[in-house]
Design a protein around this motif. Sequence first.
Motif, mmCIF file in Angstrom:
data_model
loop_
_atom_site.group_PDB
_atom_site.id
_atom_site.type_symbol
_atom_site.label_atom_id
_atom_site.label_comp_id
_atom_site.label_asym_id
_atom_site.label_seq_id
_atom_site.Cartn_x
_atom_site.Cartn_y
_atom_site.Cartn_z
ATOM 1 N N PHE A 33 0.838 -1.196 0.000
ATOM 2 C CA PHE A 33 0.000 0.000 0.000
ATOM 3 C C PHE A 33 0.875 1.249 0.000
ATOM 4 N N TYR A 35 0.463 5.368 1.030
ATOM 5 C CA TYR A 35 -0.342 6.406 1.655
ATOM 6 C C TYR A 35 0.406 7.729 1.578
ATOM 7 N N GLN A 37 0.456 11.409 3.888
ATOM 8 C CA GLN A 37 0.006 11.963 5.165
ATOM 9 C C GLN A 37 0.204 13.462 5.153
ATOM 10 N N HIS A 41 -5.486 15.975 7.288
ATOM 11 C CA HIS A 41 -6.117 14.908 6.505
ATOM 12 C C HIS A 41 -5.799 13.521 7.034
ATOM 13 N N GLY A 42 -4.793 13.389 7.832
ATOM 14 C CA GLY A 42 -4.416 12.053 8.261
ATOM 15 C C GLY A 42 -3.786 11.273 7.123
ATOM 16 N N LEU A 43 -3.844 9.972 7.226
ATOM 17 C CA LEU A 43 -3.288 9.090 6.199
ATOM 18 C C LEU A 43 -4.344 8.787 5.158
ATOM 19 N N LEU A 45 -5.094 6.729 1.368
ATOM 20 C CA LEU A 45 -4.607 5.677 0.493
ATOM 21 C C LEU A 45 -4.488 6.176 -0.939
ATOM 22 N N TYR A 48 -2.846 0.570 -4.124
ATOM 23 C CA TYR A 48 -2.530 -0.654 -3.413
ATOM 24 C C TYR A 48 -2.450 -1.814 -4.384
ATOM 25 N N PHE A 90 4.052 7.161 2.893
ATOM 26 C CA PHE A 90 4.327 5.916 3.603
ATOM 27 C C PHE A 90 3.924 4.729 2.741
#
Lengths: 113, 114
Positions: A33, A35, A37, A41-43, A45, A48, A90
């Motif tokens: 996957f 991501y 960040q 917004h956070g993480l 996707l 994948y 990430f």
Amino acid sequence: DAEITQSPRHKITETGRQVTLACHQTWNHNNMFWYRQDLGHGLRLIHYSYGVQDTNKGEVSDGYSVSRSNTEDLPLTLESAASSQTSVYFCASSGDGWGDTQYFGPGTRLTVL
Amino acid sequence: EDKVVQSPLSLVVHEGDTVTLNCSYEVTNFRSLLWYKQEKKAPTFLFMLTSSGIEKKSGRLSSILDKKELFSILNITATQTGDSAIYLCAVEGDYGGSQGNLIFGKGTKLSVKP
């Protein structure tokens, strides 16, 4: 010991350039996957893969592509980098078993000027 | 639309305090809920919860899931400065693949002051 690595750890590039971020895992995991960040917004996707030759779009896939030619690697390519793609990226991998958790790489900080 | 909401977004406490972090979710075909701790690098796994009412515990940290009310809490007792981090909640849905994708909340930033 098995691990997941990312390179480069830091990258500065210019708008319009193509950039590839590498992700390599030695867990022999089928699932990988990507991501990004961002503050507020956070993480999220990006793409994948569930195995070799399999790729799928995530929530924020526009402007990104991936390819999976072997189990160990899932490189992420920014076709034409934009300032909005400045972020921390990430990579993660997981096994196929139900309940297998995702293990994260150390991250790549990308700055697009 | 699938979503995960964490609260509070930030929290400042003193060493020795007990804190409770909240995570509520709406997701298609719920499979599991995960908690991660993120310091200055990659998220590290804390807990995975799949069943309601069963507490997971690791040292001073514990977590529980309520699948009826669609939320989870993460408790940290006797906080220490080393607990300062962003705590991420993620929910896995079952979309027919070998593993569903994780949907992350925005995180709760916990600062523990000496």
